[in-house]
Design an enzyme around this catalytic site. Structure first.
Site, PDB file in Angstrom:
ATOM      1  N   ASP A   1      20.912  33.489 -72.207  1.00 15.31           N
ATOM      2  CA  ASP A   1      19.548  34.123 -72.111  1.00 15.31           C
ATOM      3  C   ASP A   1      19.845  35.303 -73.025  1.00 15.31           C
ATOM      4  O   ASP A   1      19.158  36.476 -73.290  1.00 15.31           O
ATOM      5  CB  ASP A   1      19.473  34.760 -70.881  1.00 15.31           C
TER       6      ASP A   1
ATOM      7  N   CYS B   1      25.029  36.202 -72.874  1.00 14.44           N
ATOM      8  CA  CYS B   1      26.059  35.369 -72.440  1.00 14.44           C
ATOM      9  C   CYS B   1      27.330  35.982 -72.578  1.00 14.44           C
ATOM     10  O   CYS B   1      28.415  35.856 -71.717  1.00 14.44           O
ATOM     11  CB  CYS B   1      26.007  33.835 -72.772  1.00 14.44           C
TER      12      CYS B   1
ATOM     13  N   HIS C   1      40.435  29.271 -83.195  1.00 17.23           N
ATOM     14  CA  HIS C   1      40.039  30.314 -82.420  1.00 17.23           C
ATOM     15  C   HIS C   1      40.375  31.686 -83.092  1.00 17.23           C
ATOM     16  O   HIS C   1      41.281  31.743 -84.080  1.00 17.23           O
ATOM     17  CB  HIS C   1      40.968  30.185 -80.897  1.00 17.23           C
TER      18      HIS C   1
ATOM     19  N   HIS D   1      26.528  30.331 -77.922  1.00 19.84           N
ATOM     20  CA  HIS D   1      26.710  30.364 -76.615  1.00 19.84           C
ATOM     21  C   HIS D   1      27.922  30.630 -76.289  1.00 19.84           C
ATOM     22  O   HIS D   1      28.911  29.855 -76.748  1.00 19.84           O
ATOM     23  CB  HIS D   1      25.809  29.411 -75.934  1.00 19.84           C
TER      24      HIS D   1
END
EC number: 3.4.19.12
Length: 234
Positions: A48, A51, A205, A224
């Protein structure tokens, strides 16, 4: 687990369960298999636009469950945040309700060490959104109070105030490295974001701040964020 089968944050499930999200994508399948060597579980978050904030807030508070000394240290930091907001020019009556919502869940973690109680708060739309709004305001305050540093990382055509007003404070606005850096430093939370894309490259990462030992792990894919759980090291 489909996004429609949970409210805002899902139950914890096996990391390999997300292989079926893209069964036809060979690169995605390979990267999730690689990820499963270091992470065992995942919680999905609602897509939304909030997140990142919701995932970070929940995951860090969950990591504090049962750790009284760390909770006390975090409470002390949270109690200082109204001063940060005031210094950034926010009026107290405009942030007090959001601060109270966040502080209440910190107190809940101190008194009740159950995951279910914490998850219930974060899956209540009203409570969860107030927590997210507080984290957004705190992120904005941190950036505003350190404008000389952060102005080098935003679009030259937008000043710090405009950036915070349009890109940080409104609900549903997605975040970037600037917001992640600011919030992690504002609350002294070290996190690691694992990036899964459709490029046929190795997993990568990023740790915020660099060289820190993470207490929160997030998976980033197609704008997301979901919550990851690292495998125990033997």
């Amino acid at each position: 687990m489909s996004e429609t089968s949970f409210n805002l944050i899902s139950e914890k499930c096996d990391i390999l369960s997300i292989l079926r999200d893209h069964p036809e994508n060979r690169i995605y399948q390979r990267k999730i298999q690689e990820l499963s060597k270091r992470f065992t579980s995942i919680r999905k978050t609602k897509g939304d636009g909030n997140c990142f904030y919701r995932a970070l807030g929940y995951s860090y508070l969950e990591s504090l469950l049962g750790k009284s000394r760390e909770i006390l240290k975090f409470k002390e930091r949270v109690l200082q945040t109204p001063n940060d907001l005031l210094a950034a020019g926010f009026e107290e009556h405009k942030f007090r309700n959001f601060f109270n919502a966040f502080y209440s869940v910190v107190e809940l973690v101190e008194k009740d060490s159950s995951v279910s109680s914490l998850l219930k708060v974060f899956n209540d739309q009203s409570s969860s959104d107030r927590i997210v709004q507080f984290l957004r305001l705190l992120t904005s305050a941190f950036i505003r109070n350190r404008a000389d540093f952060f102005r080098h990382f935003i679009d030259e055509e937008m000043d710090i105030k405009d950036f915070c007003t349009h890109e940080v404070e409104p609900m549903a606005m997605e975040c970037d490295h600037v917001q992640i850096t600011a919030l992690s430093q504002a609350l002294n939370i070290a996190l690691q974001v694992e990036y899964v894309d459709e490029m046929d490259t190795a997993l990568n990462h990023h740790v915020f701040p660099e060289a820190a030992i993470p207490s929160v792990y997030l998976l980033y894919k197609t704008s997301h964020y979901n919550i990851l759980y690292a495998a125990e090291k033997h």
